[in-house]
Design an enzyme around this catalytic site. Sequence first.
Site, PDB file in Angstrom:
ATOM      1  N   SER A 107     -56.590   2.369 -24.851  1.00  0.00           N
ATOM      2  CA  SER A 107     -56.335   3.252 -23.710  1.00  0.00           C
ATOM      3  C   SER A 107     -55.687   4.548 -24.190  1.00  0.00           C
ATOM      4  CB  SER A 107     -55.379   2.547 -22.731  1.00  0.00           C
ATOM      5  OG  SER A 107     -54.759   3.475 -21.861  1.00  0.00           O
TER       6      SER A 107
ATOM      7  N   TYR B 271     -48.048  -1.608 -19.415  1.00  0.00           N
ATOM      8  CA  TYR B 271     -49.428  -1.328 -19.831  1.00  0.00           C
ATOM      9  C   TYR B 271     -49.432  -0.535 -21.125  1.00  0.00           C
ATOM     10  CZ  TYR B 271     -54.288   0.310 -19.243  1.00  0.00           C
ATOM     11  OH  TYR B 271     -55.630   0.597 -19.411  1.00  0.00           O
TER      12      TYR B 271
HETATM   13  P1  NAP Z   1     -61.304  -3.536 -13.891  1.00  0.00           P
HETATM   14  O1  NAP Z   1     -62.350  -2.810 -13.133  1.00  0.00           O
HETATM   15  O2  NAP Z   1     -60.025  -3.904 -13.225  1.00  0.00           O
HETATM   16  O3  NAP Z   1     -61.967  -4.856 -14.568  1.00  0.00           O
HETATM   17  C1  NAP Z   1     -61.145  -5.706 -15.300  1.00  0.00           C
HETATM   18  C2  NAP Z   1     -61.959  -6.921 -15.690  1.00  0.00           C
HETATM   19  O4  NAP Z   1     -61.112  -7.818 -16.405  1.00  0.00           O
HETATM   20  C3  NAP Z   1     -62.496  -7.678 -14.508  1.00  0.00           C
HETATM   21  O5  NAP Z   1     -63.793  -8.173 -14.819  1.00  0.00           O
HETATM   22  C4  NAP Z   1     -61.537  -8.853 -14.368  1.00  0.00           C
HETATM   23  O6  NAP Z   1     -62.244  -9.917 -13.792  1.00  0.00           O
HETATM   24  C5  NAP Z   1     -61.189  -9.119 -15.818  1.00  0.00           C
HETATM   25  N1  NAP Z   1     -59.909  -9.794 -16.040  1.00  0.00           N
HETATM   26  C6  NAP Z   1     -58.677  -9.370 -15.668  1.00  0.00           C
HETATM   27  N2  NAP Z   1     -57.755 -10.250 -16.100  1.00  0.00           N
HETATM   28  C7  NAP Z   1     -58.418 -11.258 -16.737  1.00  0.00           C
HETATM   29  C8  NAP Z   1     -58.008 -12.448 -17.398  1.00  0.00           C
HETATM   30  N3  NAP Z   1     -56.723 -12.805 -17.454  1.00  0.00           N
HETATM   31  N4  NAP Z   1     -58.967 -13.229 -17.949  1.00  0.00           N
HETATM   32  C9  NAP Z   1     -60.274 -12.883 -17.878  1.00  0.00           C
HETATM   33  N5  NAP Z   1     -60.722 -11.760 -17.262  1.00  0.00           N
HETATM   34  C10 NAP Z   1     -59.791 -10.966 -16.703  1.00  0.00           C
HETATM   35  O7  NAP Z   1     -60.872  -2.666 -15.167  1.00  0.00           O
HETATM   36  P2  NAP Z   1     -61.681  -1.558 -15.985  1.00  0.00           P
HETATM   37  O8  NAP Z   1     -61.294  -0.217 -15.485  1.00  0.00           O
HETATM   38  O9  NAP Z   1     -63.120  -1.939 -16.072  1.00  0.00           O
HETATM   39  O10 NAP Z   1     -60.979  -1.743 -17.401  1.00  0.00           O
HETATM   40  C11 NAP Z   1     -61.492  -2.633 -18.360  1.00  0.00           C
HETATM   41  C12 NAP Z   1     -60.628  -2.467 -19.591  1.00  0.00           C
HETATM   42  O11 NAP Z   1     -60.575  -1.080 -19.949  1.00  0.00           O
HETATM   43  C13 NAP Z   1     -59.174  -2.889 -19.367  1.00  0.00           C
HETATM   44  O12 NAP Z   1     -58.665  -3.449 -20.558  1.00  0.00           O
HETATM   45  C14 NAP Z   1     -58.467  -1.560 -19.093  1.00  0.00           C
HETATM   46  O13 NAP Z   1     -57.098  -1.619 -19.425  1.00  0.00           O
HETATM   47  C15 NAP Z   1     -59.209  -0.651 -20.014  1.00  0.00           C
HETATM   48  N6  NAP Z   1     -59.164   0.774 -19.689  1.00  0.00           N
HETATM   49  C16 NAP Z   1     -59.543   1.204 -18.450  1.00  0.00           C
HETATM   50  C17 NAP Z   1     -59.540   2.587 -18.219  1.00  0.00           C
HETATM   51  C18 NAP Z   1     -59.936   3.178 -16.896  1.00  0.00           C
HETATM   52  O14 NAP Z   1     -59.626   4.375 -16.684  1.00  0.00           O
HETATM   53  N7  NAP Z   1     -60.585   2.437 -16.010  1.00  0.00           N
HETATM   54  C19 NAP Z   1     -59.166   3.467 -19.219  1.00  0.00           C
HETATM   55  C20 NAP Z   1     -58.739   2.957 -20.445  1.00  0.00           C
HETATM   56  C21 NAP Z   1     -58.767   1.599 -20.666  1.00  0.00           C
HETATM   57  P3  NAP Z   1     -61.481 -11.019 -12.848  1.00  0.00           P
HETATM   58  O15 NAP Z   1     -60.403 -10.280 -12.098  1.00  0.00           O
HETATM   59  O16 NAP Z   1     -62.555 -11.599 -11.986  1.00  0.00           O
HETATM   60  O17 NAP Z   1     -60.929 -12.005 -13.790  1.00  0.00           O
HETATM   61  C1  GCO Z   2     -53.039   4.989 -15.193  1.00  0.00           C
HETATM   62  C2  GCO Z   2     -54.459   4.643 -15.494  1.00  0.00           C
HETATM   63  C3  GCO Z   2     -54.684   4.649 -16.986  1.00  0.00           C
HETATM   64  C4  GCO Z   2     -56.107   4.280 -17.285  1.00  0.00           C
HETATM   65  C5  GCO Z   2     -56.376   4.266 -18.736  1.00  0.00           C
HETATM   66  C6  GCO Z   2     -56.237   5.624 -19.339  1.00  0.00           C
HETATM   67  O1  GCO Z   2     -52.484   4.428 -14.241  1.00  0.00           O
HETATM   68  O2  GCO Z   2     -52.514   5.841 -15.936  1.00  0.00           O
HETATM   69  O3  GCO Z   2     -54.817   3.407 -14.931  1.00  0.00           O
HETATM   70  O4  GCO Z   2     -53.804   3.743 -17.579  1.00  0.00           O
HETATM   71  O5  GCO Z   2     -56.381   3.016 -16.798  1.00  0.00           O
HETATM   72  O6  GCO Z   2     -55.663   3.310 -19.413  1.00  0.00           O
HETATM   73  O7  GCO Z   2     -56.761   5.554 -20.651  1.00  0.00           O
END
Ligand code: NAP
Ligand code: GCO
Length: 265
Positions: free
Chosen positions: A146, A159
């Site tokens: 992230s 986080y």
């Molecule tokens: P999301 O839409 O909230 O999806 C998260 C996924 O993880 C869901 O499929 C959820 O499914 C699963 N999950 C959560 N806890 C779990 C557990 N304990 N065991 C198994 N599955 C679990 O999140 P996203 O935005 O796609 O993010 C995916 C990854 O990218 C995360 O690691 C997040 O921190 C990272 N990320 C996101 C962003 C962003 O801006 N969106 C940026 C940087 C990094 P269930 O709830 O059904 O289990």
């Molecule tokens: C926040 C956001 C970020 C993104 C991502 C950025 O609340 O700042 O959720 O944490 O999820 O991790 O890279």
Amino acid sequence: MDQKMFSLEGKVALVTGGAYGIGFAIAEALAGAGAKIAFNCRSQENLDRAMEDYQAKGIEAHGYICDVTHEEDVNALVAAIERDLGVIDILVNNAGIIKRIPMTEMSAEDFRQVVDIDLIGPFICAKAVIPGMIKKGHGKIINICSMMSELGRETVSAYAAAKGGLKMLTRNICAEYGGANIQCNGIGPGYIATPQTAPLRERQSDGSRHPFDQFIISKTPAARWGVPEDLMGPAVFLASDASNFVNGHVLYVDGGILAYIGKQP
Ligand code: NAP
Ligand code: GCO
């Protein structure tokens, strides 16, 4: 240059949390490059919906209910995938949550839950797949880090601590298992439009954009939020032979946020 270096034909990939969001897009990309796809999530409802979504994309995904924080369940998940598809070649540690609470108001239990899922979970999953990768003589682990692996911001202390730790776990797996031809790298998405960030993009009561939404637009040279599709190419690269000499690296896919001081107000 032989384009086959980007092929994942015959490879078995596990994408944790691949029911929707970033994980689904990465799984779609890996499938498009030829990989057989396994994913897990915690609820049957999300799994059933995901299976329909994968089918609609023409992807024969194998879905499993498994919480990445439960080590015995993860070991059983890996054994089931090995039975159904074969030894895992590619692990994408994508499953993750966030809790946005000011640190002094956050309970230790809330902090622990975020670290448990976002850092301990990837450790458990990597520990479960590495023995099979060593036997096969190769493996790819991609940890979804992230911006908060590098930067802090208000309300996301747990986080940021977890994602900062995930960056160092990525480097340590590189250090410990690079000699077994396992490449462990991170992808550091910027701000991506998924359910996880939906609260940061909600329209205000007067129809205006959320203040945070406007902030991210001003902080991003690309002047837009990312979409899960922006992560597809980087994921295929890091999952393929094209990255066999890339190890311990975090590839930021952020539209340039980390390189930019931000637009003058
Ligand atoms: P999301 O839409 O909230 O999806 C998260 C996924 O993880 C869901 O499929 C959820 O499914 C699963 N999950 C959560 N806890 C779990 C557990 N304990 N065991 C198994 N599955 C679990 O999140 P996203 O935005 O796609 O993010 C995916 C990854 O990218 C995360 O690691 C997040 O921190 C990272 N990320 C996101 C962003 C962003 O801006 N969106 C940026 C940087 C990094 P269930 O709830 O059904 O289990
Ligand atoms: C926040 C956001 C970020 C993104 C991502 C950025 O609340 O700042 O959720 O944490 O999820 O991790 O890279």
